[in-house]
Design a protein around this motif. Structure first.
Motif, mmCIF file in Angstrom:
data_model
loop_
_atom_site.group_PDB
_atom_site.id
_atom_site.type_symbol
_atom_site.label_atom_id
_atom_site.label_comp_id
_atom_site.label_asym_id
_atom_site.label_seq_id
_atom_site.Cartn_x
_atom_site.Cartn_y
_atom_site.Cartn_z
ATOM 1 N N LEU A 181 48.877 -10.649 18.153
ATOM 2 C CA LEU A 181 48.250 -9.375 18.506
ATOM 3 C C LEU A 181 49.006 -8.218 17.867
ATOM 4 C CD1 LEU A 181 46.258 -7.646 20.146
ATOM 5 C CD2 LEU A 181 47.820 -7.842 22.095
ATOM 6 N N GLU A 182 50.332 -8.278 17.916
ATOM 7 C CA GLU A 182 51.146 -7.201 17.316
ATOM 8 C C GLU A 182 50.904 -7.103 15.816
ATOM 9 O OE1 GLU A 182 55.090 -7.022 20.163
ATOM 10 O OE2 GLU A 182 54.846 -8.742 18.827
ATOM 11 N N ARG A 183 50.815 -8.228 15.136
ATOM 12 C CA ARG A 183 50.584 -8.204 13.687
ATOM 13 C C ARG A 183 49.234 -7.572 13.363
ATOM 14 N NH1 ARG A 183 53.002 -13.398 14.058
ATOM 15 N NH2 ARG A 183 50.949 -14.404 14.089
ATOM 16 N N ARG A 184 48.229 -7.874 14.162
ATOM 17 C CA ARG A 184 46.908 -7.296 13.910
ATOM 18 C C ARG A 184 46.914 -5.789 14.161
ATOM 19 N NH1 ARG A 184 42.388 -11.090 16.680
ATOM 20 N NH2 ARG A 184 41.055 -9.451 15.775
ATOM 21 N N LEU A 185 47.642 -5.375 15.184
ATOM 22 C CA LEU A 185 47.735 -3.937 15.454
ATOM 23 C C LEU A 185 48.513 -3.217 14.353
ATOM 24 C CD1 LEU A 185 48.427 -4.063 19.299
ATOM 25 C CD2 LEU A 185 46.356 -3.196 18.197
ATOM 26 N N GLN A 186 49.592 -3.817 13.896
ATOM 27 C CA GLN A 186 50.375 -3.215 12.816
ATOM 28 C C GLN A 186 49.568 -3.101 11.526
ATOM 29 O OE1 GLN A 186 53.786 -5.801 12.755
ATOM 30 N NE2 GLN A 186 54.617 -4.973 14.671
ATOM 31 N N ALA A 187 48.682 -4.075 11.307
ATOM 32 C CA ALA A 187 47.881 -4.082 10.080
ATOM 33 C C ALA A 187 46.917 -2.905 10.013
ATOM 34 C CB ALA A 187 47.107 -5.395 9.974
ATOM 35 N N ILE A 188 46.583 -2.323 11.163
ATOM 36 C CA ILE A 188 45.688 -1.158 11.170
ATOM 37 C C ILE A 188 46.470 0.124 11.503
ATOM 38 C CG2 ILE A 188 43.655 -2.518 11.753
ATOM 39 C CD1 ILE A 188 43.918 -1.439 14.639
ATOM 40 N N GLY A 189 47.784 0.031 11.397
ATOM 41 C CA GLY A 189 48.614 1.213 11.599
ATOM 42 C C GLY A 189 48.907 1.553 13.040
ATOM 43 N N ARG A 190 48.750 0.609 13.967
ATOM 44 C CA ARG A 190 49.003 0.889 15.380
ATOM 45 C C ARG A 190 50.338 0.285 15.838
ATOM 46 N NH1 ARG A 190 45.510 3.104 18.708
ATOM 47 N NH2 ARG A 190 47.533 3.764 19.505
ATOM 48 N N ASP A 191 51.362 0.484 15.031
ATOM 49 C CA ASP A 191 52.684 0.008 15.435
ATOM 50 C C ASP A 191 53.365 0.967 16.413
ATOM 51 O OD1 ASP A 191 53.051 1.992 13.603
ATOM 52 O OD2 ASP A 191 54.343 0.832 12.261
ATOM 53 N N ASP A 192 52.619 1.996 16.847
ATOM 54 C CA ASP A 192 53.145 2.900 17.875
ATOM 55 C C ASP A 192 53.022 2.298 19.271
ATOM 56 O OD1 ASP A 192 50.235 3.373 17.277
ATOM 57 O OD2 ASP A 192 50.397 4.489 19.155
ATOM 58 N N LEU A 193 52.243 1.237 19.406
ATOM 59 C CA LEU A 193 52.025 0.628 20.713
ATOM 60 C C LEU A 193 53.146 -0.359 21.040
ATOM 61 C CD1 LEU A 193 48.204 -0.126 20.375
ATOM 62 C CD2 LEU A 193 49.262 1.812 21.547
ATOM 63 N N ALA A 194 53.566 -0.355 22.297
ATOM 64 C CA ALA A 194 54.556 -1.333 22.769
ATOM 65 C C ALA A 194 53.805 -2.446 23.498
ATOM 66 C CB ALA A 194 55.554 -0.664 23.708
ATOM 67 N N VAL A 195 54.153 -3.686 23.197
ATOM 68 C CA VAL A 195 53.486 -4.831 23.821
ATOM 69 C C VAL A 195 54.510 -5.647 24.600
ATOM 70 C CG1 VAL A 195 51.989 -6.824 23.476
ATOM 71 C CG2 VAL A 195 51.852 -4.885 21.895
ATOM 72 N N ALA A 196 54.198 -5.915 25.866
ATOM 73 C CA ALA A 196 55.069 -6.703 26.739
ATOM 74 C C ALA A 196 54.300 -7.888 27.284
ATOM 75 C CB ALA A 196 55.589 -5.836 27.890
ATOM 76 N N CYS A 197 55.037 -8.874 27.769
ATOM 77 C CA CYS A 197 54.418 -10.056 28.365
ATOM 78 C C CYS A 197 54.871 -10.182 29.808
ATOM 79 C CB CYS A 197 54.824 -11.317 27.593
ATOM 80 S SG CYS A 197 54.215 -12.850 28.340
ATOM 81 N N MET A 198 53.901 -10.281 30.712
ATOM 82 C CA MET A 198 54.201 -10.558 32.115
ATOM 83 C C MET A 198 53.292 -11.697 32.559
ATOM 84 S SD MET A 198 54.528 -7.972 35.350
ATOM 85 C CE MET A 198 53.082 -8.316 36.313
ATOM 86 N N PRO A 199 53.784 -12.942 32.482
ATOM 87 C CA PRO A 199 52.920 -14.086 32.777
ATOM 88 C C PRO A 199 52.309 -14.010 34.160
ATOM 89 C CG PRO A 199 55.013 -14.800 31.833
ATOM 90 C CD PRO A 199 55.141 -13.344 32.139
ATOM 91 N N GLU A 200 51.070 -14.452 34.240
ATOM 92 C CA GLU A 200 50.352 -14.508 35.523
ATOM 93 C C GLU A 200 51.117 -15.362 36.516
ATOM 94 O OE1 GLU A 200 48.282 -16.819 38.336
ATOM 95 O OE2 GLU A 200 48.541 -17.637 36.334
ATOM 96 N N ASN A 201 51.233 -14.857 37.758
ATOM 97 C CA ASN A 201 51.986 -15.590 38.775
ATOM 98 C C ASN A 201 51.279 -15.537 40.127
ATOM 99 O OD1 ASN A 201 54.236 -17.113 39.653
ATOM 100 N ND2 ASN A 201 55.147 -15.293 40.568
#
Length: 456
Positions: free
Chosen positions: A158-178
């Motif tokens: 997902l991060e690579r796809r966002l960076q490819a369109i210039g959206r590397d300003d977004l922060a992506v975190a993972c919080m697994p479902e619990n």
């Protein structure tokens, strides 16, 4: 690099939820929740109740329409009421995928359900595509939290796809479902802990501010570790279940009681009292199997073998036959026999029939030309022709040659055992987990069978 340490999320501790927490005069945090099957609906409702401004969306228009009317897709105790409260207060809105509110969200929470087929093969790409479609339009600097059950490496994609369109300003975190079906709201409001993977130390503050009102520890780790933690946790639980059920089925034949063996195992401090070592039915529902499949696929891509995890799946499939094997052993030819089923849902506290082992048993019984009667506290119909749904548990047992406890609903503990056994043609009860051992199992006239009970 994020150090591997534990940090307290702050806020009120303990089991008592503090309710709305937005400070007077302060603006609520704007949150978009994407995916509203079960996980997303719970997240959206609880976050709105905690004082945030939540806009929730899903690609399923029918599901959205139901939520706007206060009807969640999956039954969960207290969820419909919480959704109604959030909707009435204006804190919770259900919007279309192109709604402007999603673009203005400070936090975008991806909670879409990952589709999985009958062969346990999931379709994570559809979730990643939907996440990209929403996050690509997010406001600059938004924090994206991914909780959908996806294979490790999905967030990097997902991060690579966002960076490819210039959206590397977004922060992506993972919080697994619990969350746990039937206890989801309580689990979110008063968690044992949250697992959170982040890329940068600066992202921590926003996560702590968001989760702080709910208490509980935060286990900080890198993103890939958080993704793998979900796989590993479910794989470990699946392994534990398959292990004790194998021990139980051997014990049945040699005079060992698996409940006693289980007690002996959990009394060892290296294992502990919370271990998943209580004999019963095979694991079902798709969640555990989905992570086993993810790990097998990931390992295969790396040229690695997962012999232990592959064996867990084989063992569980074999254990799915326990009720069928015992019914045939006790009743012989099932043609013309009547078998009652108590409980049809995947587990208590929900109305979902998806991947229900009880429903699979009903289908098999019909194939064997048996008559099937059934009762469930929340299910009034099933997608199987030939299953007679009864209004009461006693009616479902009436004139039956055997009764199978399919789902351990607490309501069944209150049924009069004398009335049940008197109504049956033969007092044979299959109760895989021993759920009704103190009621039906204690009657002198019953032949009571559970997984791991010695029959030698």
């Amino acid at each position: 690099m994020i150090p591997d340490l534990r940090a307290r999320a702050g806020g009120r501790q303990g089991r008592c939820y503090p309710g709305r927490v937005t400070a007077p005069g302060s603006a609520p945090t704007r949150i978009a929740v994407v995916g509203l099957w079960h996980l997303g609906a719970v997240i959206a409702a609880v976050l709105a109740d905690a004082g945030n401004a939540v806009s929730a969306t899903d690609s399923d228009a029918e599901l959205l329409a139901g939520l706007r009317n206060g009807q969640p897709a999956v039954a969960e105790p207290g969820l419909a009421e919480l959704i109604g409260s959030g909707r009435d207060s204006g804190a919770l809105r259900f919007v279309a995928l192109d709604d402007e509110a999603l673009r203005e969200a400070e936090i975008v929470w991806i909670a879409a359900d990952t589709p999985v087929g009958d062969d346990d093969v999931a379709d994570p790409q559809s979730v990643i595509d939907e996440a990209f479609a929403v996050t690509s339009r997010a406001r600059p600097g938004a924090l994206v939290i991914v909780s959908s059950q996806l294979p490790v490496g999905s967030i990097a994609q997902l991060e690579r796809r966002l960076q490819a369109i210039g959206r590397d300003d977004l922060a992506v975190a993972c919080m697994p479902e619990n969350l746990r079906l039937g206890q989801a709201i309580e689990t979110f409001r008063a968690p044992e802990r949250f697992v959170v993977g982040v890329r940068d130390e600066a992202d921590r503050a926003r996560v702590v501010a968001l989760l702080g009102p709910f208490g509980g520890a935060i286990e900080w780790m890198r993103v890939e570790s958080a993704e793998m933690t979900k796989h590993a946790l479910n794989a470990f639980l699946a392994t534990s279940i398959a292990f004790i059920n194998e021990i139980a089925t051997v014990g049945e034949e040699v005079g060992a009681d698996a409940e006693e063996v289980s007690r002996g195992l959990m009394g060892d401090r290296r294992i502990g009292p919370g271990a998943y070592l209580r004999p019963g039915g095979a694991f079902a529902g798709g969640t555990l199997a989905r992570d086993l499949q993810f790990l097998a696929e990931i390992a295969g891509e790396q040229g690695l073998a997962t012999s232990l995890l592959d064996g867990v799946r084989v063992s569980n499939r074999a254990h799915e036959q326990w009720s069928r094997r015992v019914l045939r052993s006790v009743l012989g030819d099932l043609a013309g026999r009547c078998v009652g089923i108590w409980g049809l849902t995947y587990k208590p506290g929900t109305d979902t029939l998806r991947r229900s082992s009880a429903l699979s048993l009903c289908e098999w019984l019909l194939e064997c030309s048996a008559t099937v009667t059934a009762h469930d506290p929340v299910v009034s119909s099933v997608p199987l022709r030939g299953v007679q749904i009864c209004a009461t548990a006693v009616a479902a047992a009436s004139d039956c040659d055997a009764l199978v406890i399919g789902t351990p609903w607490p309501e069944y503990r209150g049924v009069d055992p004398t009335a049940v056994l008197n109504a049956m043609s033969e007092p044979v009860v299959l109760d895989p987990s021993g759920f009704l051992a103190r009621t039906l199992g204690s009657a002198a006239s019953v032949r009571y069978l559970r997984v791991g009970a010695p029959r030698a």
